[in-house]
Design an enzyme around this catalytic site. Structure first.
Site, short mmCIF file in Angstrom:
data_model
loop_
_atom_site.label_atom_id
_atom_site.label_comp_id
_atom_site.label_asym_id
_atom_site.label_seq_id
_atom_site.Cartn_x
_atom_site.Cartn_y
_atom_site.Cartn_z
N GLY A 182 -6.63 -1.05 7.91
CA GLY A 182 -5.74 -0.93 6.75
C GLY A 182 -4.33 -1.34 7.10
O GLY A 182 -4.10 -2.42 7.64
N ASP A 183 -3.39 -0.44 6.83
CA ASP A 183 -2.00 -0.75 7.11
C ASP A 183 -1.51 0.08 8.29
O ASP A 183 -0.34 0.42 8.38
CB ASP A 183 -1.14 -0.49 5.87
CG ASP A 183 -1.24 0.96 5.40
OD1 ASP A 183 -2.09 1.70 5.92
OD2 ASP A 183 -0.46 1.34 4.51
N GLU A 184 -2.43 0.43 9.18
CA GLU A 184 -2.05 1.24 10.34
C GLU A 184 -2.12 0.43 11.62
O GLU A 184 -3.10 -0.25 11.88
CB GLU A 184 -3.00 2.44 10.46
CG GLU A 184 -2.77 3.46 9.38
CD GLU A 184 -3.98 4.35 9.18
OE1 GLU A 184 -4.80 4.49 10.11
OE2 GLU A 184 -4.11 4.88 8.07
#
Ligand code: C2E
Ligand code: CA
Ligand code: CA
Length: 716
Positions: free
Chosen positions: A342-344
């Site tokens: 994801g956005d991690e």
């Protein structure tokens, strides 16, 4: 002489029979031809079944073989060959063809040396012919397979000390030569120095084993190109000589490259090229075991989900790529970066002290802020929240190290995003946002033991006293066990993270309506409730709200809901349904924190809300920032064109209030107008105002007999 006759006659006949040889005897003078019983038998005929004409054999010969057979006889009769030797097919009695080998020659000549008698034998070679055909087929298939696989064949004669490379082998090595024979040193001259020893050993190994030996090695072609080849090698013994080594060779460079690509793909994230989660975990485990002072960074992008959902996945992917590039660009070479999903993202920083971690975190934050997200998403920048955990104990589990960094990241988010926080094991519940799980659990307890409090903040119609509109936003407060009031910015994210936000919102709604239902019914005030994303997508929400309303007598029109722009974008379908149901019931809906997400104004058209609450970050510096003024004015213009009202949040100063009023913003909220206080106090005040207003108007009505004014206008 009887003995001799026997030898000349029956004796030979017997021998020929035993050998299954059919005999023919052709007298050129008379033209008669004798065929032995065995010959007839070979073709399935009994004694006397065949007419013994001279051309009997020719009649039985396969048409395709006739010419060749006749020619072979004629050549011999003409004295061109020493004997007749030809293969031909004869028709068997039962119809099939029998392959025979025909051998013979002149046995008698006349005084002038002209041939007068020929004799010969024919043997059935059908089986042999079949075997040959089968072998031929095998050869063709084998050749095809070799050609298809691009495999070359070579052999090395041990006694002659010579090697033989077929055409394909020569092509693989890039050797230009017309013959197969090559010197035995040639092969060695191609070997890559790093693979030489292994390749040479493998090529000698077959001398010690019966098995096929396989080896892969690199060669350097004459033009300098390096190729990977694979050989299968085995020894073939030979009674006459020392035997030979037989081998194949195949160019496997492409497969090798693919293998390397796959190995790379297995370790890396396809989108960003950073390490993937599994590879990062492995690397982290190695570093934890050996390194001294190691820092793990957990980097979570802020507002990314909204960007992804609104601008589309392509724009989201592009943004992730750009952000990854920027992050990578600001890291020293010793730091490993991974995308966890994801956005991690995560960083592994070896030999890192607090000061270095701080510097690096600052650089990463700047990198994310400065990342060019591409045109679709250019309107607003992304930010990041970073959690840092130091690992000093070699026994730390990878999952724990990451969880600590994640916890700190959460703290950074709770503290307002676009910042970093360092994990500290001493941090206790509620004070810093760490130990989110404990905080979420405590929130649940607080609902039961009365530590969850209802506060409220007045929403003012700008330029008019609150007394006239009496809108209030309900705000939750958590009284910590030590008595400190924990702001919702700390415990609501924890509640969302651990799935208790929906319970919390329901508790707030039920409690507020139970306590203040009568006040709402009397029109003393209206209440606005904040809803988390989880509540928004709760399919039973309206059943719950309807039931509470029925129980408490609070009117739908006295109730409003605030959904954040980010939550609405993230749960688009749920939000649409929510808004539709609210409208059916004439409950107000406001789009909260508008502008903080990534959505464009276009998005507003898709939600028929009653009000837009412009995010406080655009209001707090409005007096100084021309940009903020332009944004607010644009938002208010669009809102007006869509027929919804605008609320400006976080009005703290008089000049801000003046500017907003000048712009025609209808409503406002902020410390300048009212500081949040316990809801009960506000309700008490509202009831009093309402009562006195009713009294005044009743008095006036009785004096003037005029009708009461219509209720405060609200968008239908
Ligand atoms: P919000 O919905 O944007 O609420 C406004 C926040 O701004 C409130 O913070 C309020 O106290 C604060 N505020 C108002 N005027 C000013 C001002 O002039 N200056 C400054 N600096 N702040 C001002 P609060 O109460 O801490 O709430 C924070 C957020 O927590 C709220 O933001 C809302 O999103 C959420 N929240 C509060 N109560 C609930 C609840 O019951 N359920 C849910 N789901 N969220 C809630
Ligand atoms: Ca709100
Ligand atoms: Ca807000």
């Amino acid at each position: 002489m009887a003995d001799k006759k026997e030898r000349n006659g029956e004796f030979w006949e017997l021998a020929l029979d035993r050998a299954h040889l059919g005999v023919w005897d052709w007298d050129l003078r008379s033209g008669d031809c004798f065929y032995s019983a065995m010959w007839s038998q070979m073709l399935g005929y009994g004694e006397g079944e065949l007419a013994k004409t001279s051309d009997l054999w020719l009649q039985l010969t396969h048409p395709d073989d006739r010419e060749r057979a006749v020619a072979s006889g004629e050549r011999h009769i003409a004295g061109l060959t020493d004997s007749i030797e030809t293969e031909l097919r004869l028709k068997h009695k039962s119809g099939h063809w029998v392959w025979v080998l025909d051998r013979g020659g002149v046995v008698e000549r006349d005084a002038d040396g002209r041939p007068v008698r020929l004799m010969g034998v024919q043997t059935d070679i059908t089986k042999q012919k079949q075997a040959e055909a089968t072998l031929e087929q095998v050869n063709v298939r084998f050749g095809l397979a070799l050609a298809a696989s691009g495999t070359g064949i070579w052999h090395h004669d041990l006694a002659a000390r010579k090697s033989y490379w077929d055409k394909r082998t020569r092509e693989i090595f890039g050797l230009v030569a017309d013959t197969d024979e090559v010197s035995q040193e040639l092969w060695h001259s191609y070997l890559h120095p790093d693979d030489r020893a292994d390749a040479e050993r493998a090529h000698l190994a077959p001398l010690q084993t019966q098995k096929v030996v396989a080896v892969q090695y690199r060669i350097i072609k004459r033009d300098g190109e390096i190729r990977h080849v694979e050989s299968l090698i085995r020894f073939i013994a030979d009674a006459q000589s020392s035997g030979q080594i037989l081998g194949t060779v195949r160019d496997v460079t492409k497969a090798k490259q693919r293998e390397q690509e796959l190995a790379h793909a297995a370790r890396h994230d396809a989108l960003t090229g950073l390490l993937n989660r599994a590879a990062f975990d492995r690397l982290l485990a190695e570093h934890i075991a050996t390194a001294r002072r190691l820092a793990v960074f957990y980097v979570d992008l802020d507002y990314f989900k909204a960007l992804n959902d609104f601008a589309g996945h392509a724009a989201g992917d592009l943004a992730l790529k750009r952000v990854a590039e920027r992050i990578l660009g600001c890291l020293p070479p010793s730091v490993h970066a991974a995308r966890l999903g994801g956005d991690e993202f995560a960083l592994l920083v070896p030999d890192c002290d607090a000061a270095q971690a701080e510097r690096l975190a600052g650089a990463v934050l700047a990198a994310v802020r400065d990342a060019d997200l591409g045109s679709t998403a250019a309107s607003r920048k992304l930010a990041a929240s970073i959690g840092i955990a130091f690992v000093a104990d070699a026994n730390t589990a990878v999952a724990d190290a990451l969880a600590c960094a994640d916890d700190a990241c959460y703290a950074a988010k709770a503290a307002g995003r676009n910042r970093f926080a360092v994990f500290s094991p001493e941090a206790t519940s509620g004070s810093s946002g760490l130990n989110a799980a404990r905080l979420a659990a405590d929130t649940v307890d607080a609902m039961a033991d009365g530590r969850l409090k209802l506060f409220g903040q007045e929403i003012h119609q700008l330029g008019k006293p609150w007394q006239e509109s009496r809108h209030v936003e309900v705000l939750a407060r958590l009284a910590g066990r030590n008595g400190r009031l924990i702001p919702p910015g700390e415990f609501i994210p924890a509640a969302e993270r651990f799935g208790v936000a929906s319970r919390l919102d329901r508790w707030i709604i039920r409690t507020a309506l139970s306590l203040h239902g009568p006040a709402l019914k009397s029109g003393a005030l209206t209440l606005g409730f904040n809803l988390s994303a989880q509540t928004l997508s709760d399919p039973q929400l309206w059943d719950f709200v309807d039931a509470v309303i029925a129980e408490t007598g609070a009117p739908h029109s006295g109730i409003g809901f605030e959904i954040t722009e980010t939550a609405a974008v993230t749960n688009f379908t749920a939000a649409e349904q929510f808004v539709r149901k609210a409208r059916e019931r004439r409950c107000r809906v406001s789009l909260d924190d508008f502008g903080a997400g990534m959505s464009s104004f276009e998005y507003l058209r898709r939600f028929p809300v009653d009000a837009i609450k412009i995010d406080g970050s655009f209001i707090e510096h409005i007096a100084e920032s021309r940009f903020d003024r332009e944004i607010v004015s644009a938002i208010s213009g669009i809102a007006r064109s869509l027929g919804c009202s605008v609320v400006a949040e976080k009005i703290e100063a008089q000049d801000a209030l003046d500017i907003l009023a000048d712009m025609g913003i209808a409503f406002g909220q902020g410390f300048l107008l009212h500081r949040p206080e316990p809801l009960q106090a506000i309700v008490t005040r509202a009831i009093a105002i309402r009562a006195s207003a009713t009294q005044v108007s009743a008095t006036r009505a009785s004096k003037t007999r005029a009708s009461a004014p219509a209720a405060a206008g609200r968008r239908a």
